[in-house]
Design a protein around this motif. Sequence first.
Motif, PDB file in Angstrom:
ATOM      1  N   VAL A   1       0.835  -1.199   0.000  1.00 27.23           N
ATOM      2  CA  VAL A   1       0.000   0.000   0.000  1.00 27.23           C
ATOM      3  C   VAL A   1       0.869   1.248   0.000  1.00 27.23           C
ATOM      4  CG1 VAL A   1      -1.773   1.293   1.250  1.00 27.23           C
ATOM      5  CG2 VAL A   1      -1.845  -1.212   1.214  1.00 27.23           C
ATOM      6  N   GLY A   2       0.560   2.175  -0.881  1.00 30.13           N
ATOM      7  CA  GLY A   2       1.176   3.493  -0.892  1.00 30.13           C
ATOM      8  C   GLY A   2       0.080   4.549  -0.895  1.00 30.13           C
ATOM      9  N   LEU A   3       0.468   5.797  -0.905  1.00 32.76           N
ATOM     10  CA  LEU A   3      -0.510   6.881  -0.895  1.00 32.76           C
ATOM     11  C   LEU A   3       0.034   8.042  -1.705  1.00 32.76           C
ATOM     12  CD1 LEU A   3      -3.287   7.459   0.799  1.00 32.76           C
ATOM     13  CD2 LEU A   3      -1.848   9.157   1.914  1.00 32.76           C
ATOM     14  N   GLN A   4      -0.827   8.638  -2.531  1.00 29.16           N
ATOM     15  CA  GLN A   4      -0.413   9.786  -3.324  1.00 29.16           C
ATOM     16  C   GLN A   4      -1.640  10.646  -3.612  1.00 29.16           C
ATOM     17  OE1 GLN A   4       1.277   9.332  -7.478  1.00 29.16           O
ATOM     18  NE2 GLN A   4       3.134   9.886  -6.388  1.00 29.16           N
ATOM     19  N   LYS A   5      -1.554  11.936  -3.279  1.00 32.49           N
ATOM     20  CA  LYS A   5      -2.638  12.880  -3.541  1.00 32.49           C
ATOM     21  C   LYS A   5      -3.983  12.367  -3.019  1.00 32.49           C
ATOM     22  CE  LYS A   5      -0.415  14.895  -7.610  1.00 32.49           C
ATOM     23  NZ  LYS A   5      -0.527  15.175  -9.071  1.00 32.49           N
ATOM     24  N   GLU A   6      -3.970  11.935  -1.750  1.00 32.53           N
ATOM     25  CA  GLU A   6      -5.182  11.486  -1.062  1.00 32.53           C
ATOM     26  C   GLU A   6      -5.813  10.270  -1.731  1.00 32.53           C
ATOM     27  OE1 GLU A   6      -7.743  14.875  -0.801  1.00 32.53           O
ATOM     28  OE2 GLU A   6      -6.156  16.167  -0.049  1.00 32.53           O
ATOM     29  N   THR A   7      -5.009   9.496  -2.438  1.00 34.07           N
ATOM     30  CA  THR A   7      -5.494   8.296  -3.099  1.00 34.07           C
ATOM     31  C   THR A   7      -4.719   7.094  -2.586  1.00 34.07           C
ATOM     32  OG1 THR A   7      -6.035   9.515  -5.115  1.00 34.07           O
ATOM     33  CG2 THR A   7      -5.813   7.132  -5.311  1.00 34.07           C
TER      34      THR A   7
ATOM     35  N   MET B   1       2.691   8.637   6.002  1.00 34.35           N
ATOM     36  CA  MET B   1       2.818  10.087   6.033  1.00 34.35           C
ATOM     37  C   MET B   1       4.287  10.481   5.900  1.00 34.35           C
ATOM     38  SD  MET B   1      -0.377  11.001   6.596  1.00 34.35           S
ATOM     39  CE  MET B   1      -0.150  12.744   6.925  1.00 34.35           C
ATOM     40  N   GLY B   2       4.517  11.703   5.477  1.00 33.90           N
ATOM     41  CA  GLY B   2       5.861  12.248   5.494  1.00 33.90           C
ATOM     42  C   GLY B   2       6.267  12.572   6.919  1.00 33.90           C
ATOM     43  N   PRO B   3       7.508  13.003   7.132  1.00 33.62           N
ATOM     44  CA  PRO B   3       7.958  13.310   8.490  1.00 33.62           C
ATOM     45  C   PRO B   3       7.221  14.509   9.100  1.00 33.62           C
ATOM     46  CG  PRO B   3       9.619  13.932   6.862  1.00 33.62           C
ATOM     47  CD  PRO B   3       8.589  13.150   6.137  1.00 33.62           C
ATOM     48  N   GLU B   4       6.713  15.426   8.253  1.00 31.71           N
ATOM     49  CA  GLU B   4       5.935  16.572   8.722  1.00 31.71           C
ATOM     50  C   GLU B   4       4.659  16.671   7.892  1.00 31.71           C
ATOM     51  OE1 GLU B   4       8.370  20.028   8.477  1.00 31.71           O
ATOM     52  OE2 GLU B   4       9.667  19.430  10.147  1.00 31.71           O
ATOM     53  N   PHE B   5       3.573  17.086   8.530  1.00 27.81           N
ATOM     54  CA  PHE B   5       2.279  17.124   7.858  1.00 27.81           C
ATOM     55  C   PHE B   5       1.341  18.050   8.617  1.00 27.81           C
ATOM     56  CE2 PHE B   5       2.844  13.457  10.623  1.00 27.81           C
ATOM     57  CZ  PHE B   5       1.855  13.659  11.583  1.00 27.81           C
ATOM     58  N   THR B   6       0.310  18.493   7.953  1.00 28.31           N
ATOM     59  CA  THR B   6      -0.731  19.268   8.613  1.00 28.31           C
ATOM     60  C   THR B   6      -1.808  18.309   9.123  1.00 28.31           C
ATOM     61  OG1 THR B   6      -2.112  19.568   6.648  1.00 28.31           O
ATOM     62  CG2 THR B   6      -0.318  21.155   6.984  1.00 28.31           C
TER      63      THR B   6
ATOM     64  N   THR C   1      -4.847  18.574   8.424  1.00 25.67           N
ATOM     65  CA  THR C   1      -5.703  18.306   7.264  1.00 25.67           C
ATOM     66  C   THR C   1      -5.131  17.164   6.438  1.00 25.67           C
ATOM     67  OG1 THR C   1      -6.489  20.592   7.151  1.00 25.67           O
ATOM     68  CG2 THR C   1      -6.666  19.272   5.148  1.00 25.67           C
ATOM     69  N   ASP C   2      -3.806  17.158   6.246  1.00 26.21           N
ATOM     70  CA  ASP C   2      -3.157  16.051   5.540  1.00 26.21           C
ATOM     71  C   ASP C   2      -3.466  14.720   6.235  1.00 26.21           C
ATOM     72  OD1 ASP C   2      -1.956  17.774   3.719  1.00 26.21           O
ATOM     73  OD2 ASP C   2      -0.116  17.957   4.913  1.00 26.21           O
ATOM     74  N   LEU C   3      -3.352  14.723   7.549  1.00 28.25           N
ATOM     75  CA  LEU C   3      -3.587  13.500   8.319  1.00 28.25           C
ATOM     76  C   LEU C   3      -5.032  13.038   8.172  1.00 28.25           C
ATOM     77  CD1 LEU C   3      -2.549  11.377  10.312  1.00 28.25           C
ATOM     78  CD2 LEU C   3      -3.106  12.968  12.175  1.00 28.25           C
TER      79      LEU C   3
ATOM     80  N   LYS D   1      -7.167  13.705   5.724  1.00 29.04           N
ATOM     81  CA  LYS D   1      -7.423  13.243   4.360  1.00 29.04           C
ATOM     82  C   LYS D   1      -6.850  11.839   4.136  1.00 29.04           C
ATOM     83  CE  LYS D   1      -9.550  16.896   2.755  1.00 29.04           C
ATOM     84  NZ  LYS D   1     -10.996  16.831   2.364  1.00 29.04           N
ATOM     85  N   THR D   2      -5.719  11.550   4.761  1.00 29.48           N
ATOM     86  CA  THR D   2      -5.115  10.233   4.630  1.00 29.48           C
ATOM     87  C   THR D   2      -5.977   9.168   5.298  1.00 29.48           C
ATOM     88  OG1 THR D   2      -2.882  11.153   4.532  1.00 29.48           O
ATOM     89  CG2 THR D   2      -3.079   8.839   5.150  1.00 29.48           C
ATOM     90  N   VAL D   3      -6.429   9.453   6.518  1.00 32.94           N
ATOM     91  CA  VAL D   3      -7.305   8.503   7.215  1.00 32.94           C
ATOM     92  C   VAL D   3      -8.602   8.300   6.426  1.00 32.94           C
ATOM     93  CG1 VAL D   3      -8.601   8.061   9.334  1.00 32.94           C
ATOM     94  CG2 VAL D   3      -6.304   9.038   9.466  1.00 32.94           C
ATOM     95  N   GLU D   4      -9.172   9.386   5.904  1.00 31.26           N
ATOM     96  CA  GLU D   4     -10.390   9.276   5.110  1.00 31.26           C
ATOM     97  C   GLU D   4     -10.173   8.424   3.866  1.00 31.26           C
ATOM     98  OE1 GLU D   4     -12.784  13.450   6.054  1.00 31.26           O
ATOM     99  OE2 GLU D   4     -11.284  13.407   4.441  1.00 31.26           O
ATOM    100  N   ALA D   5      -9.024   8.613   3.217  1.00 32.69           N
ATOM    101  CA  ALA D   5      -8.735   7.851   2.001  1.00 32.69           C
ATOM    102  C   ALA D   5      -8.663   6.360   2.294  1.00 32.69           C
ATOM    103  CB  ALA D   5      -7.429   8.332   1.381  1.00 32.69           C
ATOM    104  N   LEU D   6      -8.025   5.990   3.380  1.00 31.85           N
ATOM    105  CA  LEU D   6      -7.871   4.579   3.727  1.00 31.85           C
ATOM    106  C   LEU D   6      -9.172   3.971   4.231  1.00 31.85           C
ATOM    107  CD1 LEU D   6      -4.433   4.840   5.566  1.00 31.85           C
ATOM    108  CD2 LEU D   6      -4.825   3.985   3.253  1.00 31.85           C
ATOM    109  N   ALA D   7      -9.912   4.728   5.031  1.00 32.88           N
ATOM    110  CA  ALA D   7     -11.172   4.223   5.587  1.00 32.88           C
ATOM    111  C   ALA D   7     -12.319   4.298   4.593  1.00 32.88           C
ATOM    112  CB  ALA D   7     -11.534   4.998   6.856  1.00 32.88           C
ATOM    113  N   GLY D   8     -12.176   5.131   3.564  1.00 35.82           N
ATOM    114  CA  GLY D   8     -13.220   5.244   2.562  1.00 35.82           C
ATOM    115  C   GLY D   8     -14.440   6.002   3.034  1.00 35.82           C
ATOM    116  N   ARG D   9     -14.277   6.910   3.955  1.00 35.20           N
ATOM    117  CA  ARG D   9     -15.428   7.688   4.424  1.00 35.20           C
ATOM    118  C   ARG D   9     -14.994   9.065   4.911  1.00 35.20           C
ATOM    119  NH1 ARG D   9     -16.523   6.410  10.223  1.00 35.20           N
ATOM    120  NH2 ARG D   9     -14.909   5.017  10.980  1.00 35.20           N
ATOM    121  N   HIS D  10     -15.932   9.997   4.871  1.00 33.65           N
ATOM    122  CA  HIS D  10     -15.667  11.366   5.301  1.00 33.65           C
ATOM    123  C   HIS D  10     -15.747  11.454   6.822  1.00 33.65           C
ATOM    124  CE1 HIS D  10     -15.694  15.717   5.381  1.00 33.65           C
ATOM    125  NE2 HIS D  10     -16.808  15.693   6.081  1.00 33.65           N
TER     126      HIS D  10
END
Length: 326
Positions: free
Chosen positions: A18-24, A255-260, A262-264, A266-275
């Motif tokens: 599993v990887g992640l790119q642009k909230e996908t 995640m990268g070493p630093e993040f907002t 909002t980034d966090l 969006k990542t959780v939402e992308a993996l869980a598939g829900r808002h």
Amino acid sequence: MARSDGTPITIGLSAAIVGLQKETPLILTVREDDRADCKDMLPFGPYDPLRHRTFELGLRAFVKAQAGLHIGHVEQLYTFGDRGRHARPDDEGDHVVSVGYLALSRGAAPDDEESAIALQRSGASFQPWYIYFPWEDWRAGRPKMLDSYLLPILQQWAGKDDESRGKRLKLAFALDDLTWDDERVLDRYELLYEAGLIEEAAADRGDAVVDAASERIDFSCSGRAMRFDHRRILATAISRLRAKLKYRPLVFELMGPEFTLTDLQKTVEALAGRHLHKQNFRRLVETNALVEPTGTTSARTGGRPAQLFRFRKEVLLERAAPGLRV
């Protein structure tokens, strides 16, 4: 290794990376060749006990060789050995038993130029995992294909059996006002497979199994097919990852070493598939003390600079289940 009748058995290793790119959320796939009808596969390779002391070392070695990727978190999922998963009844080759793994790769790019060349030569590429499971992405609301196509046929299929199918369907697809459970990815895939709504079922059994002569099966509504039982392995991996996000801080492996924040989110939402509700999510992160501010900000959003955070590693020593139970 052979059974008593002399049929050889090969132990293989299959990796859902599993990887992640642009909230996908992405999954690494390979193909045997460039033919249009060639199906995607998960990276896999044989286990060689003379070269690799453990299954995991063997997995890391062939992933590095095939795709040039460094993988972080790795865990064993399940052993997949059903009869017919690779061979047909008249085949005389080895019966392949695959040990499935979930692995996480930060980003979706090789580590260096040499690795990038290895990835290109292998024909491997990262694909959005929702193209294989379109009914699992609820971030923009309830997927339309559920009510317009999949559920009517599933309900018709379930009605031709005793109550067991109906109960499984109700729990897996949250019927009768039940809450959608994002962890039941494998349950939903298995029901769709049994009902013949998955292309792999038609390939495995010779035809679709929905016993309604007037019913035309449209596999375009049930996601892109994969070779062998690799989509089942992927469904198992997504189920496991979604479950573990709630009690282990695995999200930070992507995640990268630093993040907002909002980034966090969006990542959780992308993996869980829900808002997720913004304020509730931030309250949860703060309550669990999973992150700490870096003292710097990011202006890449174009608006007011956003505060940057990093994963607070000390949380691993403070309690047993530092996850995000959203």
